[in-house]
Design a protein around this motif. Structure first.
Motif, PDB file in Angstrom:
ATOM      1  N   ILE A   7       0.860  -1.211   0.000  1.00  0.00           N
ATOM      2  CA  ILE A   7       0.000   0.000   0.000  1.00  0.00           C
ATOM      3  C   ILE A   7       0.884   1.245   0.000  1.00  0.00           C
ATOM      4  O   ILE A   7       1.927   1.281   0.662  1.00  0.00           O
ATOM      5  N   ARG A   8       0.467   2.252  -0.764  1.00  0.00           N
ATOM      6  CA  ARG A   8       1.124   3.566  -0.718  1.00  0.00           C
ATOM      7  C   ARG A   8       0.032   4.622  -0.508  1.00  0.00           C
ATOM      8  O   ARG A   8      -0.954   4.649  -1.256  1.00  0.00           O
ATOM      9  N   ASN A   9       0.204   5.449   0.517  1.00  0.00           N
ATOM     10  CA  ASN A   9      -0.759   6.523   0.791  1.00  0.00           C
ATOM     11  C   ASN A   9      -0.122   7.857   0.424  1.00  0.00           C
ATOM     12  O   ASN A   9       0.847   8.278   1.058  1.00  0.00           O
ATOM     13  N   VAL A  10      -0.664   8.487  -0.616  1.00  0.00           N
ATOM     14  CA  VAL A  10      -0.008   9.657  -1.206  1.00  0.00           C
ATOM     15  C   VAL A  10      -1.003  10.801  -1.349  1.00  0.00           C
ATOM     16  O   VAL A  10      -2.109  10.605  -1.868  1.00  0.00           O
ATOM     17  N   CYS A  11      -0.615  12.012  -0.899  1.00  0.00           N
ATOM     18  CA  CYS A  11      -1.521  13.151  -1.134  1.00  0.00           C
ATOM     19  C   CYS A  11      -0.978  14.040  -2.254  1.00  0.00           C
ATOM     20  O   CYS A  11       0.236  14.184  -2.427  1.00  0.00           O
ATOM     21  N   LEU A  12      -1.911  14.593  -3.026  1.00  0.00           N
ATOM     22  CA  LEU A  12      -1.558  15.531  -4.100  1.00  0.00           C
ATOM     23  C   LEU A  12      -1.699  16.944  -3.543  1.00  0.00           C
ATOM     24  O   LEU A  12      -2.775  17.332  -3.079  1.00  0.00           O
ATOM     25  N   LEU A  13      -0.610  17.706  -3.569  1.00  0.00           N
ATOM     26  CA  LEU A  13      -0.627  19.074  -3.044  1.00  0.00           C
ATOM     27  C   LEU A  13      -0.272  20.039  -4.164  1.00  0.00           C
ATOM     28  O   LEU A  13       0.330  19.657  -5.158  1.00  0.00           O
ATOM     29  N   GLY A  14      -0.611  21.308  -3.967  1.00  0.00           N
ATOM     30  CA  GLY A  14      -0.216  22.315  -4.961  1.00  0.00           C
ATOM     31  C   GLY A  14      -1.222  23.431  -5.079  1.00  0.00           C
ATOM     32  O   GLY A  14      -2.320  23.376  -4.523  1.00  0.00           O
ATOM     33  N   HIS A  15      -0.837  24.451  -5.815  1.00  0.00           N
ATOM     34  CA  HIS A  15      -1.649  25.653  -6.001  1.00  0.00           C
ATOM     35  C   HIS A  15      -2.953  25.316  -6.737  1.00  0.00           C
ATOM     36  O   HIS A  15      -3.002  24.356  -7.495  1.00  0.00           O
ATOM     37  N   SER A  16      -3.962  26.102  -6.490  1.00  0.00           N
ATOM     38  CA  SER A  16      -5.240  25.919  -7.186  1.00  0.00           C
ATOM     39  C   SER A  16      -5.013  26.064  -8.695  1.00  0.00           C
ATOM     40  O   SER A  16      -4.336  27.002  -9.139  1.00  0.00           O
ATOM     41  N   GLY A  17      -5.530  25.112  -9.472  1.00  0.00           N
ATOM     42  CA  GLY A  17      -5.383  25.196 -10.936  1.00  0.00           C
ATOM     43  C   GLY A  17      -4.099  24.588 -11.457  1.00  0.00           C
ATOM     44  O   GLY A  17      -3.808  24.663 -12.657  1.00  0.00           O
ATOM     45  N   SER A  18      -3.303  23.942 -10.572  1.00  0.00           N
ATOM     46  CA  SER A  18      -2.032  23.369 -11.052  1.00  0.00           C
ATOM     47  C   SER A  18      -2.226  22.030 -11.759  1.00  0.00           C
ATOM     48  O   SER A  18      -1.310  21.520 -12.393  1.00  0.00           O
ATOM     49  N   GLY A  19      -3.442  21.436 -11.620  1.00  0.00           N
ATOM     50  CA  GLY A  19      -3.726  20.205 -12.375  1.00  0.00           C
ATOM     51  C   GLY A  19      -3.761  18.948 -11.524  1.00  0.00           C
ATOM     52  O   GLY A  19      -3.550  17.841 -12.035  1.00  0.00           O
ATOM     53  N   LYS A  20      -4.049  19.076 -10.222  1.00  0.00           N
ATOM     54  CA  LYS A  20      -4.072  17.895  -9.335  1.00  0.00           C
ATOM     55  C   LYS A  20      -5.222  16.948  -9.690  1.00  0.00           C
ATOM     56  O   LYS A  20      -5.025  15.739  -9.829  1.00  0.00           O
ATOM     57  N   SER A  21      -6.428  17.509  -9.829  1.00  0.00           N
ATOM     58  CA  SER A  21      -7.595  16.652 -10.125  1.00  0.00           C
ATOM     59  C   SER A  21      -7.464  16.011 -11.508  1.00  0.00           C
ATOM     60  O   SER A  21      -7.875  14.870 -11.715  1.00  0.00           O
ATOM     61  N   ALA A  22      -6.889  16.755 -12.468  1.00  0.00           N
ATOM     62  CA  ALA A  22      -6.682  16.201 -13.824  1.00  0.00           C
ATOM     63  C   ALA A  22      -5.676  15.052 -13.767  1.00  0.00           C
ATOM     64  O   ALA A  22      -5.829  14.033 -14.460  1.00  0.00           O
ATOM     65  N   LEU A  23      -4.654  15.194 -12.927  1.00  0.00           N
ATOM     66  CA  LEU A  23      -3.662  14.123 -12.772  1.00  0.00           C
ATOM     67  C   LEU A  23      -4.334  12.886 -12.162  1.00  0.00           C
ATOM     68  O   LEU A  23      -4.139  11.763 -12.644  1.00  0.00           O
ATOM     69  N   ALA A  24      -5.152  13.088 -11.124  1.00  0.00           N
ATOM     70  CA  ALA A  24      -5.869  11.965 -10.494  1.00  0.00           C
ATOM     71  C   ALA A  24      -6.743  11.252 -11.531  1.00  0.00           C
ATOM     72  O   ALA A  24      -6.795  10.019 -11.587  1.00  0.00           O
ATOM     73  N   GLU A  25      -7.394  12.043 -12.369  1.00  0.00           N
ATOM     74  CA  GLU A  25      -8.279  11.495 -13.412  1.00  0.00           C
ATOM     75  C   GLU A  25      -7.480  10.637 -14.399  1.00  0.00           C
ATOM     76  O   GLU A  25      -7.911   9.561 -14.809  1.00  0.00           O
TER      77      GLU A  25
END
Length: 687
Positions: A7-25
């Motif tokens: 198991i790996r537990n990883v959080c995506l951090l960064g400025h609003s609009g940097s593309g975190k949700s798109a990366l998750a998708e």
């Protein structure tokens, strides 16, 4: 079921609009969890499912995205980038063992990136840097990478680099470790020959990685200086050590839209990030108040930490990370906060809003328990044999306050009940009822957070609420000693009413509350009427003569008067005391007092001039300046609370969100004469 090692537990951090949700998708798509890639603009991504997130096209809370890749599980926590929603980031950091800081190739190092970097630094959390949007117009990977190198030095290690065509458009990526190149064709990864002219660059980066690996152990150092090559397994082992000890920060890149680099990112997550047993270090408090290290242990007695609560139209879910042992639906655990025993019931794995029931959750995994009404965010659930409490989530102190009230009268209880439910889900905001101003005051990180709360009150609880500036609780006091006479005489057939008092009013420095004393000689006012006089005066000081604010710092001494053996009673003396108060106040030099706050603003040195200039405009007094390291200074000042209602928003604008502050009530102080007239006029207009 996955073991802790897989198991790996990883959080995506960064400025609003940097593309975190798109990366998750893109990661969901590449692992086959979804068959088409959603877009933020269309409101159909897995992680942004709340109606407010869809309406605003931003993430508001942390969502959990589990991925299965190469028979291993990656629990991805997609966090909001908006600063008003940093509470959700704190929750994700508590559950994650590592972080990916997303940084757009179009914007470079932003404030959101700096904050994310600092969060990881404070928690000693391993992290990657992922440069997103490399294939978009106006993107420049090199500028972003060079800025990272300049700021953080050679610990910034490129493990994936882009390939450009002659028009400087990114067409593919190179795996530096394996010296292989790939491009995307119809969202499928295809290996291609390494382009001509790129071999030198790859060798240079590969050598730099070998140097980094050599520094992770004496054995590797000897091998490196002996001119021997590292095997692939040794390279991975060395890089893993460097990442876990934070001596190395791998840089990867790609595109959420085309999925370029997504598979390689997951390969590196599995190879280089720690598993939950190697991950986050926890401190626990035992039942007898001692602090000890909490060891994450698959073979230990069951224990789980509640890091997030969702209470919406889909039901109530308590999101947990299992820190020890294995839990299932029949497990009975003790809530360390309440001491109560809780039978767990149904367990789920969550993917965005979709809940899938599971039989059990193993050590290191993240999931949710349904319908745990008494369990709150920050609770530790443990086996009765070993009850320990892990530290709560360090939410930032709320610094922006507004009064909230229903649009339709009589719905105050509905507003309060709705906010209580929302507070279960988002403990980063606070609310309290101010008895002086008769307002319900809502405090959060900024205007956006409060705006979302008002919108959720309407959509979830059907109550329309409005925000208005929170009133300031002023006070009034006198500056001169005066004596006044109050006589209440009323004759209406039968027994009448008669009360007659002489009262001395004088200012006091220390005591807020009214001091009542008596110096009556010869029984001119009988003792049994003293309490009535005091009661009348205490009632009168609730509304001062200037603007109707409570009177403070005053002593009232009853020193003379007269009475009638038949007509005198308690009511008459109470009325007489009120009349004496009204008679005295205009002659006692009344003045207004305002609350003064102790302010501590932490700002980068480059913004100091602007911040101090702004404090002067707010009638602030700078008391001192202390260096805080990292090029920051803490400015300490005393400021009138009345001038600070919009400070959270103004400071953010002034410092590009790099500044932060705390404000605590200190004392009351006289309002300058020039400012009193407006306050008095406003109070009278309101009446």
């Amino acid at each position: 079921m996955f073991t802790a090692n897989s198991i790996r537990n990883v959080c995506l951090l960064g400025h609003s609009g940097s593309g975190k949700s798109a990366l998750a998708e893109s990661l969901l798509y590449m692992t086959g969890a979804i068959d088409r890639i959603g877009r933020n603009a269309d409101g159909n991504t897995v992680s942004d499912y709340d109606p407010e997130e869809i309406r605003r096209n931003i993430s508001i809370s942390t969502s959990l995205i589990p991925l299965t890749y190469k028979n291993m599980k990656i629990n991805l926590l997609d966090t909001p980038g908006g600063f008003d929603f940093s509470g959700a980031v704190m929750e994700a950091l508590r559950a994650a063992d590592a972080a990916i800081i997303v940084c757009s190739a179009k914007d470079g190092i932003t404030v959101g990136f700096e904050k994310a970097w600092k969060y990881c630094q404070e928690r000693n959390m391993p992290c990657f840097v992922y440069i997103s949007k490399v294939d978009e117009e106006n993107a420049d990977y090199n500028v972003t990478f060079n800025a990272l190198r300049e700021r953080y030095g050679n610990r910034i290690a490129p493990v994936v680099v882009p390939i450009w065509d002659d028009n400087h458009k990114v067409t593919g990526i190179i795996d530096v470790l394996n010296k292989r190149a790939y491009e995307m064709q119809n969202l499928k990864r295809v290996e291609i020959p390494v382009p001509e002219g790129k071999s030198g660059v790859i060798t240079e980066f590969n050598d730099a990685l070998k140097e980094s690996v050599a520094e992770t152990s004496d054995e590797f150092m000897d091998k490196f200086f002996g001119g021997e090559d590292f095997t692939y397994a040794e390279m991975i082992k060395g890089l893993h050590t460097g990442v876990v000890t934070r001596t190395l920060f791998p840089v990867l890149c790609g595109s959420g839209v085309t999925c370029l680099g997504s598979l390689m990112l997951m390969d590196h997550i599995l190879d280089l990030f720690p598993n939950p047993v190697e991950g986050n270090y926890h401190k626990a408090t035992t039942a007898d108040g001692k602090t000890e290290e909490f060891v994450v242990s698959p073979g230990g007695v069951p224990a789980a930490y509640v890091f997030k609560t969702v209470s919406d139209q889909y039901g109530k879910y308590s999101y947990i990370k299992v820190l020890s042992g294995t839990i299932n639906g029949d497990t009975t655990l003790v809530n360390a906060r309440t001491g109560e025993t809780e039978k767990l019931g149904r367990l789920y794995t969550m993917c965005g809003k979709k809940a899938t029931e599971v039989k059990e959750l193993s050590c290191g995994d993240i999931g949710a328990i349904g319908k745990m009404d008494k369990v709150k965010t920050g609770d530790t659930l443990c086996d009765p044999r070993k009850v320990v409490s892990l530290k709560g989530i360090p939410y930032a102190e709320p610094c922006y306050s507004m009064a909230i009230a229903p649009k339709v009268k009589g719905q105050d209880e509905k507003v309060a009940a709705g906010l209580n439910r929302l507070n279960d889900e988002d403990p980063s905001f606070t609310m309290y009822s101010n008895p002086e101003t008769k307002q319900l005051v809502l405090s959060g990180a900024g205007d956006q957070q409060l705006d979302v709360l008002v919108a959720k009150l309407k959509s979830r609880f059907g109550v329309d609420a409005v925000l208005s500036p929170a009133k300031v609780a002023y006070r009034e006091r006198i500056k001169k000693k005066v004596e006044a006479h109050g006589r209440h005489k009323k004759q209406t057939g039968g027994s009448g009413q008669f009360g007659d008092v002489w009262v001395r009013f004088e200012p006091q420095e220390e005591q807020d509350d009214l001091i009542f004393a008596e110096e009556v000689f010869g029984g001119s006012v009988p003792k049994n009427f003293y309490p009535a006089v005091e009661k009348g005066l205490r009632e009168a000081v609730q509304k001062g003569p200037l603007a109707g604010y409570p009177m403070v710092n005053m002593k009232a001494t009853l020193y003379d008067g007269s009475y009638h053996p038949v007509d005198s009673n308690e009511m008459a003396f109470k009325m007489a005391a009120i009349l004496a108060f009204k008679e005295a106040m205009p002659n006692a030099a009344p003045t207004l007092l305002e609350p003064i706050g102790a302010l501590a603003v932490t700002v980068p040195d480059s913004y100091m001039g602007d911040v101090i200039g702004d404090l002067n405009k707010r009638r602030g007094r700078v008391m001192g300046m202390n260096p805080a390291g990292d090029g920051n200074t803490v400015v300490e000042a005393e400021v009138p609370m009345a001038e600070m209602s919009s400070y959270a928003i103004d400071l953010r604008a002034m410092t590009q969100a790099r500044g932060s502050f705390t404000l605590k009530f200190e004392r009351y102080e006289e309002v300058p004469k020039a400012n009193q007239a407006k306050i008095i006029a406003d109070a009278k207009a309101e009446e």
